[in-house]
Each structure stands twice: as C-alpha cells, then as structure tokens.
Design an enzyme around this catalytic site. Structure first.
Site: not given
Ligand code: DX5
Ligand code: ZN
Length: 215
Positions: A6, A31, A33, A35, A64, A66, A135, A173, A195
């Site tokens: 990520s 990946h 993200d 938001m 992804h 969000m 998640m 994730d 991530g």
């Molecule tokens: C959180 C994201 C993840 C995030 C994961 O909302 O969807 O993809 O980057 O991060 P780690 O691996 O640090 O939990």
């Molecule tokens: Zn994610």
C-alpha cells in the site's frame, strides 16, 4: 500468496524512488488508497498524484476507494489504467449497478467490507465479484493493529465464495505482517495488502518476498 503493497505508507518526498522499488520487487500489484475525508476521517492523495504514479508504475493497480459515492469516480480510475477498482459495500446504495458499471468500463470489480460489516451482505452479489477486500482495521489510517476477528471473517467468506462457485479473490487490508499474514493465509486469504510492514522495512524487497512466501 499474492502481495499488494500500500502506497499510503511510502515516503512521499521520494515517491519516484518508492515506485521504482515496487517496480523492481516481486509485488503482484500496487494498492492505492483514495480517501475523501467524508467516508473516512482522513484524506490521502487524489487523481493528480495518482496519474503520475500510474505513468511510472509497471505493476497492476489495485485501487481502494474510501469515498462516498465511489461510482462517480469510475471514469477517473479507469483512466489511470487500473486493473481493479474496490468500492466499499457501506458506501454504495446500489452496489449491483456500481459493480456492473465497473465491469462495463473494463476493470475488475472488488467490494470492500469494513470490520463490522458481515460477509453475508455479499451473498447475493458474490458470484459477480472478482475480489472481496476484507478490512482488518477501520479504514482511513495505516499502522493500526490487526483486528483478530478478521480471521474468522475470512474463513466465512471463503466458505461463502466456495459454496456459491464464485471466483472472487479474498484480499485483506490492515495490520498485515508476517505473523498476521501467516494466520490469514491459513484462513484462506489470496492477497495481502501491506503498508507499514513493507515501507518501514529496512529491506522492502525482502519484506515483499516474505509475504509472498506465506501459504
Ligand atoms: C487503511 C488502508 C490500508 C493501509 C494499510 O485505510 O486501506 O491500505 O495503507 O496500512 P497498514 O498495512 O500499515 O495497516
Ligand atoms: Zn487499502
């Protein structure tokens, strides 16, 4: 085990170098993200940044979303050349139509479940999905601890998928590291997003290889 690092945990000052690291790694996907500060209490990066990333990244993009009303962004995500667009079940009033529109645009469709959303909400659509993203933390932030109940959820999702004859891959994730990753592999996950574990590692290539070696 497939691995989708990520980008949220990358060093944004050196984004070009981070993408080169991903390109030269064994990562299966990247990946991304997205938001909006509404669906989740955080804002990450938007399409001007993602367009630049997409131009240099040679790995398939696993986006992804969000955001509220993710269907509004299907055209933008397609334009990135993304392979998979993941939308949250909780953000889609008309999930069937959204999945259809993602497919019509030529992308694979993934549906994401927040920790409190049961896998059974997908019973009537799982046959149409390419992927389900579970998640294992509340969406919005990297670096959170893994929610153990996710293991049970992955097991039930695998059962639901196998009983329905669906070919949807199970991606997980949040809070993924070699310990939680090994448990997720055993529970039935097909793809691990990571991530912090990858990007904070002294040797990110080795970290990716470690996750990929889990079975
Ligand atoms: C959180 C994201 C993840 C995030 C994961 O909302 O969807 O993809 O980057 O991060 P780690 O691996 O640090 O939990
Ligand atoms: Zn994610």
């Amino acid at each position: 085990m497939k691995t989708s690092p990520s980008l949220l945990a990358a060093d944004f000052i050196n984004l070009g170098k981070e993408i080169e690291m991903i390109n030269s790694s064994e990562a299966d996907m990247l990946h991304l993200d997205v938001m909006d500060g509404v669906f989740v209490p955080n804002i990450s990066f938007g399409f001007p940044v993602l367009e630049k990333v997409a131009r240099v990244c040679t790995k398939p993009l696993d986006v992804h979303m969000m955001t509220v009303e993710p269907e509004k962004w299907i055209g933008h995500v397609k334009k990135l050349g993304a392979e998979i667009m993941n939308v949250h079940q909780e953000a889609c009033l008309h999930l069937y139509s959204t999945v259809q529109h993602i497919h019509e645009s030529g992308m694979k469709a993934g549906v994401t479940l927040c920790p409190a959303t049961p896998v059974e909400t997908l019973t009537d659509i799982i046959a149409d999905l390419d992927l389900v993203l579970v998640m294992s933390v509340e969406p919005g932030f990297g670096g959170q601890p893994f929610i153990n109940h996710s293991l049970e959820k992955v097991r039930r999702l695998k059962q639901l998928r196998d009983n329905s004859g669906s070919k949807a891959l199970i991606e997980v994730d949040g809070g993924v590291n070699p310990t939680t990753g090994a448990m997720l592999a055993e529970a039935g996950a097909d793809i691990l997003v990571a991530g912090s574990y990858v990007f904070s590692s002294a040797d990110p290539h080795a970290a990716i290889r470690t996750l990929r070696s889990l079975s």
